[in-house]
Design an enzyme around this catalytic site. Sequence first.
Site, PDB file in Angstrom:
ATOM      1  N   SER A 145     -12.062   7.548  10.632  1.00 22.47           N
ATOM      2  CA  SER A 145     -11.139   6.464  10.962  1.00 22.47           C
ATOM      3  C   SER A 145     -10.527   6.853  12.298  1.00 22.47           C
ATOM      4  O   SER A 145     -10.020   7.977  12.441  1.00 22.47           O
ATOM      5  CB  SER A 145     -10.063   6.337   9.881  1.00 22.47           C
ATOM      6  OG  SER A 145      -9.239   5.242  10.175  1.00 22.47           O
TER       7      SER A 145
ATOM      8  N   TRP B  21      -3.483   0.716   1.375  1.00 19.49           N
ATOM      9  CA  TRP B  21      -2.305   1.441   1.887  1.00 19.49           C
ATOM     10  C   TRP B  21      -1.017   0.885   1.263  1.00 19.49           C
ATOM     11  O   TRP B  21      -0.213   1.631   0.690  1.00 19.49           O
ATOM     12  CB  TRP B  21      -2.275   1.340   3.416  1.00 19.49           C
ATOM     13  CG  TRP B  21      -1.076   1.958   4.086  1.00 19.49           C
ATOM     14  CD1 TRP B  21      -0.171   2.831   3.520  1.00 19.49           C
ATOM     15  CD2 TRP B  21      -0.651   1.776   5.444  1.00 19.49           C
ATOM     16  NE1 TRP B  21       0.777   3.205   4.446  1.00 19.49           N
ATOM     17  CE2 TRP B  21       0.513   2.565   5.640  1.00 19.49           C
ATOM     18  CE3 TRP B  21      -1.133   1.037   6.522  1.00 19.49           C
ATOM     19  CZ2 TRP B  21       1.186   2.619   6.863  1.00 19.49           C
ATOM     20  CZ3 TRP B  21      -0.456   1.098   7.743  1.00 19.49           C
ATOM     21  CH2 TRP B  21       0.689   1.879   7.910  1.00 19.49           C
TER      22      TRP B  21
ATOM     23  N   HIS C 189      -9.038  11.206   8.951  1.00 25.63           N
ATOM     24  CA  HIS C 189      -7.970  10.203   9.042  1.00 25.63           C
ATOM     25  C   HIS C 189      -7.280  10.250  10.408  1.00 25.63           C
ATOM     26  O   HIS C 189      -6.240  10.891  10.568  1.00 25.63           O
ATOM     27  CB  HIS C 189      -6.964  10.456   7.908  1.00 25.63           C
ATOM     28  CG  HIS C 189      -6.085   9.288   7.617  1.00 25.63           C
ATOM     29  ND1 HIS C 189      -5.326   9.213   6.475  1.00 25.63           N
ATOM     30  CD2 HIS C 189      -5.835   8.140   8.300  1.00 25.63           C
ATOM     31  CE1 HIS C 189      -4.653   8.073   6.475  1.00 25.63           C
ATOM     32  NE2 HIS C 189      -4.933   7.410   7.578  1.00 25.63           N
TER      33      HIS C 189
ATOM     34  N   ASP D 193     -10.553   0.794   0.314  1.00 21.30           N
ATOM     35  CA  ASP D 193     -10.225   1.873   1.250  1.00 21.30           C
ATOM     36  C   ASP D 193      -8.842   2.417   0.919  1.00 21.30           C
ATOM     37  O   ASP D 193      -7.875   1.659   0.812  1.00 21.30           O
ATOM     38  CB  ASP D 193     -10.220   1.331   2.691  1.00 21.30           C
ATOM     39  CG  ASP D 193      -9.755   2.390   3.673  1.00 21.30           C
ATOM     40  OD1 ASP D 193     -10.533   3.319   3.942  1.00 21.30           O
ATOM     41  OD2 ASP D 193      -8.594   2.310   4.144  1.00 21.30           O
TER      42      ASP D 193
ATOM     43  N   TYR E  89      -1.456   7.837   1.113  1.00 20.97           N
ATOM     44  CA  TYR E  89      -0.835   6.547   0.781  1.00 20.97           C
ATOM     45  C   TYR E  89      -0.023   6.716  -0.512  1.00 20.97           C
ATOM     46  O   TYR E  89      -0.576   6.820  -1.605  1.00 20.97           O
ATOM     47  CB  TYR E  89      -1.880   5.438   0.610  1.00 20.97           C
ATOM     48  CG  TYR E  89      -2.647   5.098   1.868  1.00 20.97           C
ATOM     49  CD1 TYR E  89      -2.206   5.490   3.136  1.00 20.97           C
ATOM     50  CD2 TYR E  89      -3.827   4.360   1.805  1.00 20.97           C
ATOM     51  CE1 TYR E  89      -2.919   5.172   4.281  1.00 20.97           C
ATOM     52  CE2 TYR E  89      -4.548   4.030   2.960  1.00 20.97           C
ATOM     53  CZ  TYR E  89      -4.077   4.455   4.192  1.00 20.97           C
ATOM     54  OH  TYR E  89      -4.792   4.135   5.333  1.00 20.97           O
TER      55      TYR E  89
HETATM   56  N1  LIG Z   1      -5.159   5.253  10.105  1.00 22.29           N
HETATM   57  C1  LIG Z   1      -5.879   4.578   9.239  1.00 22.29           C
HETATM   58  O1  LIG Z   1      -6.942   4.999   8.862  1.00 22.29           O
HETATM   59  C2  LIG Z   1      -5.355   3.264   8.734  1.00 22.29           C
HETATM   60  C3  LIG Z   1      -4.216   2.685   9.312  1.00 22.29           C
HETATM   61  C4  LIG Z   1      -3.823   1.414   8.911  1.00 22.29           C
HETATM   62  C5  LIG Z   1      -4.536   0.767   7.912  1.00 22.29           C
HETATM   63  N2  LIG Z   1      -5.624   1.361   7.339  1.00 22.29           N
HETATM   64  C6  LIG Z   1      -6.386   0.691   6.257  1.00 22.29           C
HETATM   65  O2  LIG Z   1      -6.584  -0.667   6.608  1.00 22.29           O
HETATM   66  C7  LIG Z   1      -6.052  -1.494   5.579  1.00 22.29           C
HETATM   67  C8  LIG Z   1      -5.591  -2.826   6.163  1.00 22.29           C
HETATM   68  O3  LIG Z   1      -4.603  -2.659   7.131  1.00 22.29           O
HETATM   69  P1  LIG Z   1      -3.056  -2.898   6.841  1.00 22.29           P
HETATM   70  O4  LIG Z   1      -2.837  -2.966   5.367  1.00 22.29           O
HETATM   71  O5  LIG Z   1      -2.307  -1.890   7.622  1.00 22.29           O
HETATM   72  O6  LIG Z   1      -2.759  -4.291   7.531  1.00 22.29           O
HETATM   73  P2  LIG Z   1      -3.247  -5.783   7.267  1.00 22.29           P
HETATM   74  O7  LIG Z   1      -4.392  -5.801   6.346  1.00 22.29           O
HETATM   75  O8  LIG Z   1      -3.385  -6.395   8.596  1.00 22.29           O
HETATM   76  O9  LIG Z   1      -1.948  -6.445   6.585  1.00 22.29           O
HETATM   77  C9  LIG Z   1      -1.722  -6.269   5.220  1.00 22.29           C
HETATM   78  C10 LIG Z   1      -0.390  -6.883   4.795  1.00 22.29           C
HETATM   79  O10 LIG Z   1      -0.289  -8.256   5.165  1.00 22.29           O
HETATM   80  C11 LIG Z   1       0.329  -8.990   4.112  1.00 22.29           C
HETATM   81  N3  LIG Z   1      -0.700  -9.948   3.625  1.00 22.29           N
HETATM   82  C12 LIG Z   1      -1.945  -9.682   3.208  1.00 22.29           C
HETATM   83  N4  LIG Z   1      -2.615 -10.800   2.894  1.00 22.29           N
HETATM   84  C13 LIG Z   1      -1.791 -11.823   3.131  1.00 22.29           C
HETATM   85  C14 LIG Z   1      -1.920 -13.226   3.009  1.00 22.29           C
HETATM   86  N5  LIG Z   1      -3.046 -13.788   2.597  1.00 22.29           N
HETATM   87  N6  LIG Z   1      -0.834 -13.998   3.341  1.00 22.29           N
HETATM   88  C15 LIG Z   1       0.303 -13.433   3.765  1.00 22.29           C
HETATM   89  N7  LIG Z   1       0.479 -12.099   3.912  1.00 22.29           N
HETATM   90  C16 LIG Z   1      -0.559 -11.299   3.599  1.00 22.29           C
HETATM   91  C17 LIG Z   1       0.738  -7.995   3.048  1.00 22.29           C
HETATM   92  O11 LIG Z   1       2.053  -7.470   3.317  1.00 22.29           O
HETATM   93  P3  LIG Z   1       3.431  -8.229   2.955  1.00 22.29           P
HETATM   94  O12 LIG Z   1       3.183  -9.092   1.755  1.00 22.29           O
HETATM   95  O13 LIG Z   1       4.406  -7.140   2.723  1.00 22.29           O
HETATM   96  O14 LIG Z   1       3.755  -9.001   4.198  1.00 22.29           O
HETATM   97  C18 LIG Z   1      -0.255  -6.872   3.281  1.00 22.29           C
HETATM   98  O15 LIG Z   1       0.170  -5.633   2.812  1.00 22.29           O
HETATM   99  C19 LIG Z   1      -4.951  -0.618   4.965  1.00 22.29           C
HETATM  100  O16 LIG Z   1      -4.545  -1.080   3.699  1.00 22.29           O
HETATM  101  C20 LIG Z   1      -5.649   0.702   4.931  1.00 22.29           C
HETATM  102  O17 LIG Z   1      -6.562   0.768   3.858  1.00 22.29           O
HETATM  103  C21 LIG Z   1      -6.042   2.591   7.744  1.00 22.29           C
END
Ligand SMILES: NC(=O)c1ccc[n+]([C@@H]2O[C@H](COP(=O)([O-])OP(=O)(O)OC[C@H]3O[C@@H](n4cnc5c(N)ncnc54)[C@H](OP(=O)(O)O)[C@@H]3O)[C@@H](O)[C@H]2O)c1
Length: 327
Positions: free
Chosen positions: A152, A21, A121, A51, A56
Amino acid sequence: MNYRSLGRTGWRLSEISFGAWAIGGGWGNVDDKESLATLHAALDGGVNFFDTADVYGDGRSERLLAKLKKERNEKFYIATKAGRRLPVQTTEGYSRKNLTTFLHRSLRNLNTDTIDLLQLHCPPTEVYYRPEVFAILEDFVKEGKLRHYGVSVEKVEEALKAIEFPNVQSVQIIFNIFRQRPAELFFAEAQKRNVGIFARVPLASGLLSGKMSHDSKFAKDDHRNFNRHGEAFDRGETFSGVDFETGLRTVDKLKTFVPSNASLAQLALRWILEFPAVTCSIPGAKRPAQVADNISASDLPPLSKASMKTIRNLYDGHIKPLVHHYW
Ligand SMILES: NC(=O)c1ccc[n+]([C@@H]2O[C@H](COP(=O)([O-])OP(=O)(O)OC[C@H]3O[C@@H](n4cnc5c(N)ncnc54)[C@H](OP(=O)(O)O)[C@@H]3O)[C@@H](O)[C@H]2O)c1
């Protein structure tokens, strides 16, 4: 990297996979060159599942993954999603005509004839009571446009209903230290039916990396700025629905028992791996260093019973009353 089976598909997926995303948009400025380097770093580290979604960055994320496929020879899987291009979320919007249009656009963006896995979605709950929508996905599989389909979901109840459809192969749901309800009933039901689970938002939008503070600033076009109260989409997608200040206070407590050779992000991802029902988590990342940090969680030893209990107690005491019954 360790690999786990995805339900009945026969696929073996990296237990730490990749959420694409942020490299599409909605998280502040991103640079395609750096995003592509991040995707390459994921593959280098053994990630074989990505994913994404058609929305996105309006297809930018899908197109970056198509580019990755062109630049690399090894086999990896891409799951995308459909439904969020609808101007308004209605059950009627999940029609054959609309889903076909979304599917063809994703096929073009991903530069492929067949999508590995298409997920609805986060559609309205009512869609899970409409077998005709799932019949459309069946037809896409028969036509060779999809290998498999899944969903999802926002809510545990939607997940439980979705897995009644026999060919739903996967459920993507928010699951992390700040969102523990899926483990109560849903995981056992999914395991009974051999349905795969993707734990999304595993770092609670980065909050569980421990890098944030009261002074953290987020860009105008970052959902962590504009969606804290659900102004644009479900508030559970931003910081997992946890009030930011409460989240910070709880993260401070979690920090005190991170193993000396690990980061808090790794602890958060390792915690998810303690649940065998989960096929993989899909942490988002914008930089190669974040990917490296995240995939190292796969090398950590299992958490002790005492650590699991402490984390559960922190959740019960500080987070549960705020979120548990909403999703
Ligand atoms: N409705 C749906 O279907 C839906 C909704 C949400 C998510 N998703 C999917 O789930 C995936 C994961 O969720 P998410 O991206 O929302 O949240 P997440 O994985 O909880 O957080 C990702 C963010 O945290 C930061 N980060 C990642 N690894 C890190 C590390 N090792 N140390 C420090 N900061 C770190 C980065 O942002 P910064 O560097 O900017 O802080 C990154 O973009 C999405 O990419 C997407 O594919 C689907």
